[in-house]
Design a protein around this motif. Structure first.
Motif, PDB file in Angstrom:
ATOM      1  N   THR A  45       0.839  -1.199   0.000  1.00  0.00           N
ATOM      2  CA  THR A  45       0.000   0.000   0.000  1.00  0.00           C
ATOM      3  C   THR A  45       0.873   1.248   0.000  1.00  0.00           C
ATOM      4  OG1 THR A  45      -1.579  -1.241   1.351  1.00  0.00           O
ATOM      5  CG2 THR A  45      -1.952   1.122   1.134  1.00  0.00           C
ATOM      6  N   ARG A  46       1.982   1.193   0.744  1.00  0.00           N
ATOM      7  CA  ARG A  46       2.900   2.333   0.809  1.00  0.00           C
ATOM      8  C   ARG A  46       3.480   2.639  -0.572  1.00  0.00           C
ATOM      9  NH1 ARG A  46       6.882   5.258   0.774  1.00  0.00           N
ATOM     10  NH2 ARG A  46       7.648   3.881  -0.857  1.00  0.00           N
ATOM     11  N   ALA A  47       3.834   1.583  -1.319  1.00  0.00           N
ATOM     12  CA  ALA A  47       4.402   1.768  -2.652  1.00  0.00           C
ATOM     13  C   ALA A  47       3.387   2.397  -3.605  1.00  0.00           C
ATOM     14  CB  ALA A  47       4.873   0.428  -3.206  1.00  0.00           C
ATOM     15  N   ILE A  48       2.136   1.956  -3.516  1.00  0.00           N
ATOM     16  CA  ILE A  48       1.088   2.516  -4.377  1.00  0.00           C
ATOM     17  C   ILE A  48       0.826   3.975  -4.007  1.00  0.00           C
ATOM     18  CG2 ILE A  48      -1.321   2.309  -5.108  1.00  0.00           C
ATOM     19  CD1 ILE A  48      -1.086  -0.713  -4.503  1.00  0.00           C
ATOM     20  N   SER A  49       0.863   4.268  -2.719  1.00  0.00           N
ATOM     21  CA  SER A  49       0.693   5.645  -2.258  1.00  0.00           C
ATOM     22  C   SER A  49       1.832   6.524  -2.778  1.00  0.00           C
ATOM     23  CB  SER A  49       0.661   5.673  -0.726  1.00  0.00           C
ATOM     24  OG  SER A  49       0.601   6.996  -0.255  1.00  0.00           O
ATOM     25  N   ASP A  50       3.052   5.993  -2.702  1.00  0.00           N
ATOM     26  CA  ASP A  50       4.233   6.694  -3.206  1.00  0.00           C
ATOM     27  C   ASP A  50       4.057   7.006  -4.691  1.00  0.00           C
ATOM     28  OD1 ASP A  50       6.873   7.292  -4.184  1.00  0.00           O
ATOM     29  OD2 ASP A  50       7.727   6.292  -2.440  1.00  0.00           O
ATOM     30  N   TYR A  51       3.641   6.000  -5.438  1.00  0.00           N
ATOM     31  CA  TYR A  51       3.432   6.168  -6.881  1.00  0.00           C
ATOM     32  C   TYR A  51       2.340   7.203  -7.148  1.00  0.00           C
ATOM     33  CZ  TYR A  51       1.976   5.116 -11.660  1.00  0.00           C
ATOM     34  OH  TYR A  51       1.636   5.228 -12.989  1.00  0.00           O
ATOM     35  N   THR A  52       1.261   7.159  -6.363  1.00  0.00           N
ATOM     36  CA  THR A  52       0.151   8.091  -6.541  1.00  0.00           C
ATOM     37  C   THR A  52       0.609   9.537  -6.354  1.00  0.00           C
ATOM     38  OG1 THR A  52      -1.407   6.420  -5.724  1.00  0.00           O
ATOM     39  CG2 THR A  52      -2.181   8.696  -5.754  1.00  0.00           C
ATOM     40  N   GLN A  53       1.472   9.744  -5.353  1.00  0.00           N
ATOM     41  CA  GLN A  53       2.011  11.093  -5.108  1.00  0.00           C
ATOM     42  C   GLN A  53       2.842  11.566  -6.301  1.00  0.00           C
ATOM     43  OE1 GLN A  53       1.404  13.075  -2.601  1.00  0.00           O
ATOM     44  NE2 GLN A  53       1.206  11.975  -0.689  1.00  0.00           N
ATOM     45  N   THR A  54       3.709  10.676  -6.807  1.00  0.00           N
ATOM     46  CA  THR A  54       4.563  11.030  -7.939  1.00  0.00           C
ATOM     47  C   THR A  54       3.736  11.276  -9.194  1.00  0.00           C
ATOM     48  OG1 THR A  54       6.333   9.661  -7.015  1.00  0.00           O
ATOM     49  CG2 THR A  54       6.551  10.296  -9.316  1.00  0.00           C
ATOM     50  N   LEU A  55       2.728  10.424  -9.409  1.00  0.00           N
ATOM     51  CA  LEU A  55       1.866  10.550 -10.576  1.00  0.00           C
ATOM     52  C   LEU A  55       1.143  11.895 -10.609  1.00  0.00           C
ATOM     53  CD1 LEU A  55       0.691   9.002 -13.060  1.00  0.00           C
ATOM     54  CD2 LEU A  55      -1.148   8.222 -11.545  1.00  0.00           C
ATOM     55  N   SER A  56       0.784  12.416  -9.439  1.00  0.00           N
ATOM     56  CA  SER A  56       0.080  13.699  -9.376  1.00  0.00           C
ATOM     57  C   SER A  56       0.965  14.855  -9.834  1.00  0.00           C
ATOM     58  CB  SER A  56      -0.410  13.964  -7.946  1.00  0.00           C
ATOM     59  OG  SER A  56       0.677  14.211  -7.068  1.00  0.00           O
ATOM     60  N   LYS A  57       2.289  14.662  -9.688  1.00  0.00           N
ATOM     61  CA  LYS A  57       3.249  15.709 -10.086  1.00  0.00           C
ATOM     62  C   LYS A  57       3.806  15.466 -11.488  1.00  0.00           C
ATOM     63  CE  LYS A  57       4.619  16.011  -5.236  1.00  0.00           C
ATOM     64  NZ  LYS A  57       5.671  15.682  -4.242  1.00  0.00           N
ATOM     65  N   LYS A  58       3.893  14.174 -11.859  1.00  0.00           N
ATOM     66  CA  LYS A  58       4.459  13.809 -13.156  1.00  0.00           C
ATOM     67  C   LYS A  58       3.521  12.808 -13.855  1.00  0.00           C
ATOM     68  CE  LYS A  58       9.214  14.255 -11.425  1.00  0.00           C
ATOM     69  NZ  LYS A  58      10.498  13.534 -11.229  1.00  0.00           N
ATOM     70  N   PRO A  59       2.431  13.289 -14.418  1.00  0.00           N
ATOM     71  CA  PRO A  59       1.436  12.387 -15.028  1.00  0.00           C
ATOM     72  C   PRO A  59       1.961  11.585 -16.212  1.00  0.00           C
ATOM     73  CG  PRO A  59       0.949  14.684 -15.533  1.00  0.00           C
ATOM     74  CD  PRO A  59       2.023  14.705 -14.505  1.00  0.00           C
ATOM     75  N   GLU A  60       3.159  11.934 -16.697  1.00  0.00           N
ATOM     76  CA  GLU A  60       3.692  11.242 -17.871  1.00  0.00           C
ATOM     77  C   GLU A  60       4.482   9.978 -17.512  1.00  0.00           C
ATOM     78  OE1 GLU A  60       6.972  13.860 -16.344  1.00  0.00           O
ATOM     79  OE2 GLU A  60       4.789  14.038 -16.623  1.00  0.00           O
ATOM     80  N   ILE A  61       4.656   9.696 -16.235  1.00  0.00           N
ATOM     81  CA  ILE A  61       5.463   8.537 -15.840  1.00  0.00           C
ATOM     82  C   ILE A  61       4.777   7.227 -16.253  1.00  0.00           C
ATOM     83  CG2 ILE A  61       6.559   9.723 -13.903  1.00  0.00           C
ATOM     84  CD1 ILE A  61       4.665   8.174 -12.029  1.00  0.00           C
ATOM     85  N   PRO A  62       5.569   6.140 -16.398  1.00  0.00           N
ATOM     86  CA  PRO A  62       4.982   4.837 -16.767  1.00  0.00           C
ATOM     87  C   PRO A  62       4.008   4.353 -15.697  1.00  0.00           C
ATOM     88  CG  PRO A  62       7.369   4.837 -17.086  1.00  0.00           C
ATOM     89  CD  PRO A  62       7.035   6.089 -16.336  1.00  0.00           C
ATOM     90  N   THR A  63       3.266   3.310 -16.033  1.00  0.00           N
ATOM     91  CA  THR A  63       2.310   2.759 -15.085  1.00  0.00           C
ATOM     92  C   THR A  63       3.043   2.115 -13.910  1.00  0.00           C
ATOM     93  OG1 THR A  63       2.258   0.577 -16.135  1.00  0.00           O
ATOM     94  CG2 THR A  63       0.701   2.246 -16.953  1.00  0.00           C
ATOM     95  N   PHE A  64       2.315   1.936 -12.822  1.00  0.00           N
ATOM     96  CA  PHE A  64       2.871   1.276 -11.638  1.00  0.00           C
ATOM     97  C   PHE A  64       3.390  -0.110 -11.997  1.00  0.00           C
ATOM     98  CE2 PHE A  64       2.534  -1.481  -7.941  1.00  0.00           C
ATOM     99  CZ  PHE A  64       3.074  -0.712  -6.917  1.00  0.00           C
ATOM    100  N   GLU A  65       2.605  -0.849 -12.793  1.00  0.00           N
ATOM    101  CA  GLU A  65       2.970  -2.211 -13.173  1.00  0.00           C
ATOM    102  C   GLU A  65       4.291  -2.252 -13.923  1.00  0.00           C
ATOM    103  OE1 GLU A  65      -1.554  -2.160 -12.823  1.00  0.00           O
ATOM    104  OE2 GLU A  65       0.042  -0.808 -13.467  1.00  0.00           O
TER     105      GLU A  65
END
Length: 215
Positions: A45-65
């Motif tokens: 859950t922590r990793a997904i939360s981390d990714y969610t935070q980054t995605l909000s700032k950098k929407p162009e990043i690859p998918t979590f998977e």
């Protein structure tokens, strides 16, 4: 650090200390009797939360998977990705235990902090040698955020809630990826439980749709 008078406790919060290899030695040199509070949560859950935070700032990043695997077909997880590496708590704790005894550390369950903030804060106050002043009357649960908010029971001022960067809805993650990550973290979690003497019961969440929670 500010000067602290007798009878006062100075607190400072920096999440990256726990995962920074040279931090324990530097902190030990500064104040070897310091008390350390570490808040941990299910590393998946922590990793997904981390990714969610980054995605909000950098929407162009690859998918979590894509980021989570070196080779998804072979099931090779990329443990060097910071979102996953941070969650290998046993690895980081080993470094800290070279400088500080467990008696100077207190581990807070991020999950229990949400469902029972007063209970977790009671344990923190005991650890710091403080009277239990902060109790359940100081909290109310914000359903929108998915987190408890802090309030002053003696007045009607607006409660203090976590900022806009918290409480975002997680993106939907492939359940198979969730299962693989739970399997990856399990031995590290078990080691962490043994090291701390606490069972955080993250394995009970394995296979659940934790992707739908909030950060």
């Amino acid at each position: 650090m500010p000067s602290t008078l007798e009878g006062q406790i100075t607190m400072e919060k920096t999440p990256s200390y726990f995962v920074t290899s040279h931090a324990p030695k530097r902190i030990h040199t500064m104040a070897r009797d310091i008390k350390l509070i570490i808040v941990v949560r299910n590393p998946v859950t922590r990793a997904i939360s981390d990714y969610t935070q980054t995605l909000s700032k950098k929407p162009e990043i690859p998918t979590f998977e894509v980021l989570a695997f070196k080779n998804r077909t072979l099931g090779l997880i990329d443990a060097s990705w910071s979102a996953l590496r941070i969650g290998i708590y046993a690895l980081h704790l080993e470094t800290w235990m070279q400088y500080f005894p467990l008696a100077q550390m207190h581990f807070v369950s991020g999950e229990r902090l949400i469902v029972d903030p007063a209970g977790e804060m009671g344990k923190v106050q005991d650890f710091l040698g403080l009277k239990r002043i902060v109790t359940d009357k100081h909290f109310y649960f914000n359903k929108t955020k998915g987190f408890p908010c802090l309030k002053k029971p003696e007045d009607s001022s607006t409660p203090r809630c976590l900022g806009k960067s918290k409480g975002r809805t997680h993106p939907k993650i492939d359940p198979d990826v969730i299962r693989r990550l739970h399997k990856f973290f399990k031995p590290f979690n078990m080691m962490f439980y043994q090291m701390t003497g606490q069972n955080f019961e993250w394995e009970l969440e394995g296979g659940s749709d934790s992707w739908s929670s909030q950060n």
